[in-house]
Design an enzyme around this catalytic site. Structure first.
Site, PDB file in Angstrom:
ATOM      1  CD1 TRP A 184      -1.190   2.482   2.080  1.00  0.00           C
ATOM      2  CD2 TRP A 184      -2.871   1.906   1.136  1.00  0.00           C
ATOM      3  NE1 TRP A 184      -2.047   3.326   2.077  1.00  0.00           N
ATOM      4  CE2 TRP A 184      -3.181   2.854   1.375  1.00  0.00           C
ATOM      5  CE3 TRP A 184      -3.840   0.993   0.458  1.00  0.00           C
ATOM      6  CZ2 TRP A 184      -4.477   3.643   1.424  1.00  0.00           C
ATOM      7  CZ3 TRP A 184      -5.058   1.669   0.094  1.00  0.00           C
ATOM      8  CH2 TRP A 184      -5.455   3.102   0.616  1.00  0.00           C
ATOM      9  CG  ASN A 241      -1.491   6.640   2.513  1.00  0.00           C
ATOM     10  OD1 ASN A 241      -0.987   5.706   3.049  1.00  0.00           O
ATOM     11  ND2 ASN A 241      -1.981   7.829   3.018  1.00  0.00           N
ATOM     12  CG  ASP A 242      -1.178  11.014   2.489  1.00  0.00           C
ATOM     13  OD1 ASP A 242      -2.016  10.326   1.965  1.00  0.00           O
ATOM     14  OD2 ASP A 242      -1.332  11.629   3.558  1.00  0.00           O
ATOM     15  CD  GLN A 278       1.837   8.568   5.859  1.00  0.00           C
ATOM     16  OE1 GLN A 278       1.143   7.691   6.436  1.00  0.00           O
ATOM     17  NE2 GLN A 278       3.066   8.546   6.051  1.00  0.00           N
ATOM     18  CD1 TRP A 283      -0.147   7.582   9.776  1.00  0.00           C
ATOM     19  CD2 TRP A 283      -1.796   9.059  10.275  1.00  0.00           C
ATOM     20  NE1 TRP A 283      -1.101   6.899  10.134  1.00  0.00           N
ATOM     21  CE2 TRP A 283      -2.313   7.626  10.265  1.00  0.00           C
ATOM     22  CE3 TRP A 283      -2.593  10.089  10.505  1.00  0.00           C
ATOM     23  CZ2 TRP A 283      -3.552   7.415  10.603  1.00  0.00           C
ATOM     24  CZ3 TRP A 283      -4.126   9.603  10.778  1.00  0.00           C
ATOM     25  CH2 TRP A 283      -4.526   8.491  10.780  1.00  0.00           C
ATOM     26  NE  ARG A 312      -5.330  13.145   9.515  1.00  0.00           N
ATOM     27  CZ  ARG A 312      -6.713  13.005  10.027  1.00  0.00           C
ATOM     28  NH1 ARG A 312      -6.713  12.916  11.478  1.00  0.00           N
ATOM     29  NH2 ARG A 312      -7.603  12.757   9.269  1.00  0.00           N
ATOM     30  CG  ASP A 313      -1.578  15.270   7.496  1.00  0.00           C
ATOM     31  OD1 ASP A 313      -0.914  14.332   8.039  1.00  0.00           O
ATOM     32  OD2 ASP A 313      -2.986  15.370   7.180  1.00  0.00           O
ATOM     33  CD  GLU A 359      -7.100  13.370   5.999  1.00  0.00           C
ATOM     34  OE1 GLU A 359      -6.782  12.688   6.750  1.00  0.00           O
ATOM     35  OE2 GLU A 359      -7.375  13.153   4.724  1.00  0.00           O
TER      36      GLU A 359
HETATM   37  N1  DQQ Z   1      -2.844  10.297   5.346  1.00  0.00           N
HETATM   38  C1  DQQ Z   1      -2.040  10.056   6.242  1.00  0.00           C
HETATM   39  C2  DQQ Z   1      -2.533  11.231   7.388  1.00  0.00           C
HETATM   40  C3  DQQ Z   1      -3.084  12.165   6.375  1.00  0.00           C
HETATM   41  C4  DQQ Z   1      -3.850  11.275   5.144  1.00  0.00           C
HETATM   42  C5  DQQ Z   1      -1.959   8.873   7.075  1.00  0.00           C
HETATM   43  C6  DQQ Z   1      -4.250  11.890   4.309  1.00  0.00           C
HETATM   44  O1  DQQ Z   1      -1.438  11.927   7.805  1.00  0.00           O
HETATM   45  O2  DQQ Z   1      -4.067  12.972   7.050  1.00  0.00           O
HETATM   46  O3  DQQ Z   1      -1.601   7.835   6.017  1.00  0.00           O
HETATM   47  O4  DQQ Z   1      -4.331  10.940   2.902  1.00  0.00           O
END
Ligand code: DQQ
Length: 584
Positions: free
Chosen positions: A57, A59-60, A76, A120, A184-185, A241
């Site tokens: 997997w 993601n970001d 991520q 994250w 977050r972020d 986010e």
């Molecule tokens: N994905 C992360 C977070 C964020 C989210 C976790 C956005 O930090 O808010 O994998 O896709």
């Protein structure tokens, strides 16, 4: 069943590594060896020139940067499998051109009380002394979101492979009123003007469904104090986010460094909406003296707000690429298939092609365009010039690998006054308009465009097309990417996407660039004014079975002033850590 899928996943990832080694620098698919052909059959949806690791997997995008001659991309990643996990990490790859990549050791993994349950998203800021500092969100051992700091263990390592976490972590904890799971972020920080200017950073958060960019300030990058007011907030918009905040030049398409504040720039605030999973932005002015940001357009989370991309594109992040004076945007294109499909594929998630991003000369919107380095992958080329596309006609673009291609096309329109459908689009949701009529619904001027990843009989195709309407304030151009016929398979998210394209079709040609890479189709309308990305999984139109068509289903003819299409070569990526030749 589990054992079998695990075996298939293990086999295909192992073949994948080998295959990328074997086809280094070669054209797809002619030079593919038999293992690569096996891989194609097993993994028809695996992108070839978009970034993703061989398995699991993703993601970001996190902390993208250019540093000492190299591009870094962190992201991520779940090392445990192809679904989102409860021990997310920062994976790390490096590149000389953002196209070919070398996979490095994981940069951040959950090891400490302040990030025990996941590392994250976050960003990188290069602070004086040329030190890249990571600010990231840790999910602590109590499940609370906190912000942490990390820096390279060895600045003289050209790859910056090992990272050390600050002993001062966590450096920010959820402020009063902000729930522990909605904080977050952190963004790349920017510095106020002057030699002793303070650092500023925003963190996404929410108080009682009011989404916000919470502002923190620091003298030394380690001790951070929350400002009295958020940089910007908007009631009823839910959690924000992955915010991003950066200046864009008012009079040039060049990018500017994140800390620039002067009359020659506007500031972009990007919000990733947790409620509807889209990346929105506002354009405004930032006053460092008062730390106030005033957007020219409000963010409400509705269909009239400006978006980076009107398809699948989320949690994006920019960085300033200093040597080429440009700002680069990375974004995540999630899957549109099912969890079962992801388990069987052994992977999920793709990074969209990195895009240059700048303010349009109108000052009203941003423009995005694939980085020029992508053109290095262009192979076999076909061209069509000054061709009439008669009403009701469809023709095939032959001579390229249609499952892995880059197409640029310009349409010229005539008889708009007489032929465009009269329809006042004021207050109309463009996505709904695209959904109301697919490419086979005849219009006045349009629909015309491309049928990508199509079968010969068009039983499968992804339609990227335009329709022109005559409204009360002039002509309106609608751009659609319709996935409803993209696959004969059921159970996929085939939502059609759409947006208006702000051009004057009486005086401008309608330009479309589409990147097709097996399961991702990225389209750029009007030179990048409207972007739509989609994820598709044809059952039959895969690999060499995929075809590309141009069509016009309007009542009037349309002229193709030029069409250029290229087969795209496979990017080299994710080779074993030992192999750095790519970076020489
Ligand atoms: N994905 C992360 C977070 C964020 C989210 C976790 C956005 O930090 O808010 O994998 O896709």
């Amino acid at each position: 069943m589990e054992m079998l899928s695990i075996l298939v996943i293990a086999l295909s990832s192992c073949v994948l590594l080998h295959c990328h080694e074997a086809v280094e620098g070669s054209r797809y698919p002619e030079t593919g060896n038999s293992e690569c052909r096996i891989l194609e059959q097993q993994q028809p949806y695996l992108p070839s020139f978009h970034f993703r690791p061989p398995q699991n997997w993703l993601n970001d995008p996190n902390g993208p940067m250019w540093y000492n001659g190299m591009y870094h991309l962190f992201y991520q990643y779940n090392p445990e499998g192809p679904l989102f996990g409860d021990k997310m990490v920062w994976a790390h790859s490096v590149s000389r051109d953002m196209i070919h990549w070398v996979d490095l050791d994981l940069a951040l993994t959950p090891t400490e009380p302040f990030d025990m349950k996941s590392c994250w998203s976050g960003s990188i800021t290069i602070v004086p002394g040329n030190i890249p500092m990571i600010l990231y969100t840790g999910i602590d051992s109590n499940g609370v979101q906190v912000q942490n700091l990390a820096f390279p263990k060895n600045l003289s390592d050209p790859f910056l492979e090992q990272w050390e976490k600050s002993t001062r972590n966590p450096i920010m904890t959820p402020p009063q009123g902000v729930p522990g799971d909605f904080f977050r972020d952190p963004t790349t920080a920017w510095r106020d003007p002057g030699p002793d200017g303070k650092w500023n950073v925003i963190v996404g958060g929410l108080i009682k469904n009011e989404g916000m960019a919470i502002l923190y300030q620091s003298e030394d990058f380690v001790s951070w104090t929350k400002a009295e007011h958020p940089l910007y907030s908007s009631p009823g918009t839910g959690m924000w986010e992955c915010p991003d905040f950066f200046p864009v030049s008012l009079n040039s398409s060049n990018g500017v460094d994140t800390s620039v504040v002067d009359p020659s720039v506007k500031h972009v605030l990007k919000i990733s909406s947790f409620s509807n999973v889209h990346d929105y932005y506002v354009l405004g002015s930032y006053a460092p003296k008062t730390s106030k940001y005033v957007p020219g357009n409000e963010y409400t989370g509705s269909s009239t707000d400006l978006r980076y991309d009107y398809g699948k594109f989320y949690a994006s992040k920019t960085f300033f690429d200093q040597p080429k004076s440009r700002r680069i945007l990375w974004g995540w294109a999630n899957e549109s298939d099912t969890m079962e499909d992801d388990l069987a594929k052994g992977w999920a998630g793709v990074q969209a092609i990195p895009r240059e991003i700048w303010l349009h000369s109108s000052g009203k919107q941003l423009v995005q365009w694939p980085v020029e380095e992508l053109n290095k992958l262009r192979g076999q080329h076909v061209q069509v010039l000054d061709e009439k596309l008669h009403s009701g006609s469809v023709f095939e673009v032959e001579g390229i690998t249609a499952s892995q291609a880059d197409i640029e096309i310009e349409f010229e329109l005539h008889s708009l006054e007489e032929s465009a459908e009269v329809f006042d689009t004021t207050g109309t949701d463009p996505q709904q308009l695209c959904s109301d009529s697919n490419a086979s619904v005849k219009g006045g001027v349009g629909p015309f465009g491309l049928l990508a990843l199509a079968t010969k009989e068009l039983t499968e195709h992804t339609a990227i097309f335009f329709r022109i309407f005559k409204g009360s304030n002039g002509f309106v151009v609608l751009m659609c990417s319709d996935q409803r016929k993209s696959s004969l398979r059921d159970g996929l998210d085939k939502t059609p996407y759409g947006a208006f394209l702000e051009i004057d079709p009486q005086h401008e040609k309608i330009a479309l660039r589409t990147l097709i890479d097996h399961s991702i189709v990225e389209s750029f309308g009007g030179g990048g004014k409207t972007c739509i990305s989609s994820r598709v999984y044809p059952k039959l139109a895969i690999n060499s079975e995929a075809r590309l068509f141009v069509f016009n289903n309007g009542t009037v003819d349309v002229a193709i002033s030029s069409l250029n299409a290229w087969s795209m070569n496979t990017a080299q990526k994710n080779r074993p850590t030992q192999s750095y030749a790519l970076l020489d």
